[in-house]
Design an enzyme around this catalytic site. Sequence first.
Site, PDB file in Angstrom:
ATOM      1  CG  HIS A 187       3.439 -15.261  87.348  1.00  0.00           C
ATOM      2  ND1 HIS A 187       4.235 -15.482  88.439  1.00  0.00           N
ATOM      3  CD2 HIS A 187       3.605 -13.953  87.017  1.00  0.00           C
ATOM      4  CE1 HIS A 187       4.848 -14.353  88.766  1.00  0.00           C
ATOM      5  NE2 HIS A 187       4.474 -13.414  87.912  1.00  0.00           N
ATOM      6  CG  MET A 194       1.632 -11.211  87.652  1.00  0.00           C
ATOM      7  SD  MET A 194       2.429 -11.332  89.251  1.00  0.00           S
ATOM      8  CE  MET A 194       1.056 -11.172  90.356  1.00  0.00           C
ATOM      9  N   PRO A 195      -0.439 -11.323  84.373  1.00  0.00           N
ATOM     10  CG  PRO A 195      -0.721 -11.354  82.068  1.00  0.00           C
ATOM     11  CD  PRO A 195       0.157 -10.812  83.145  1.00  0.00           C
ATOM     12  CB  ILE A 196      -1.740 -15.720  87.554  1.00  0.00           C
ATOM     13  CG1 ILE A 196      -0.869 -14.672  88.237  1.00  0.00           C
ATOM     14  CG2 ILE A 196      -1.477 -17.118  88.124  1.00  0.00           C
ATOM     15  CD1 ILE A 196      -1.171 -14.479  89.710  1.00  0.00           C
TER      16      ILE A 196
END
Length: 61
Positions: free
Chosen positions: A40, A1-3
């Site tokens: 995100h 999940m890249p933020i």
Amino acid sequence: MPIINVKLLEGRSDEQLKDLVTEVTHAVEKTTGANKEAIHVVIEEMRKDHYAVGGVRKSDQ
């Protein structure tokens, strides 16, 4: 999940911020292979009197 955290000086329109989110999401999806639903993007807008370069606030320029 890249933020992805994006910090900008205030003053951009809602449409510009919306486009930024779309383009950043696309770039991360393309370069990392991450599913866009997992990406995100957090935008933090800074007041010009809360940001300085070389000891001079942006609001004072």
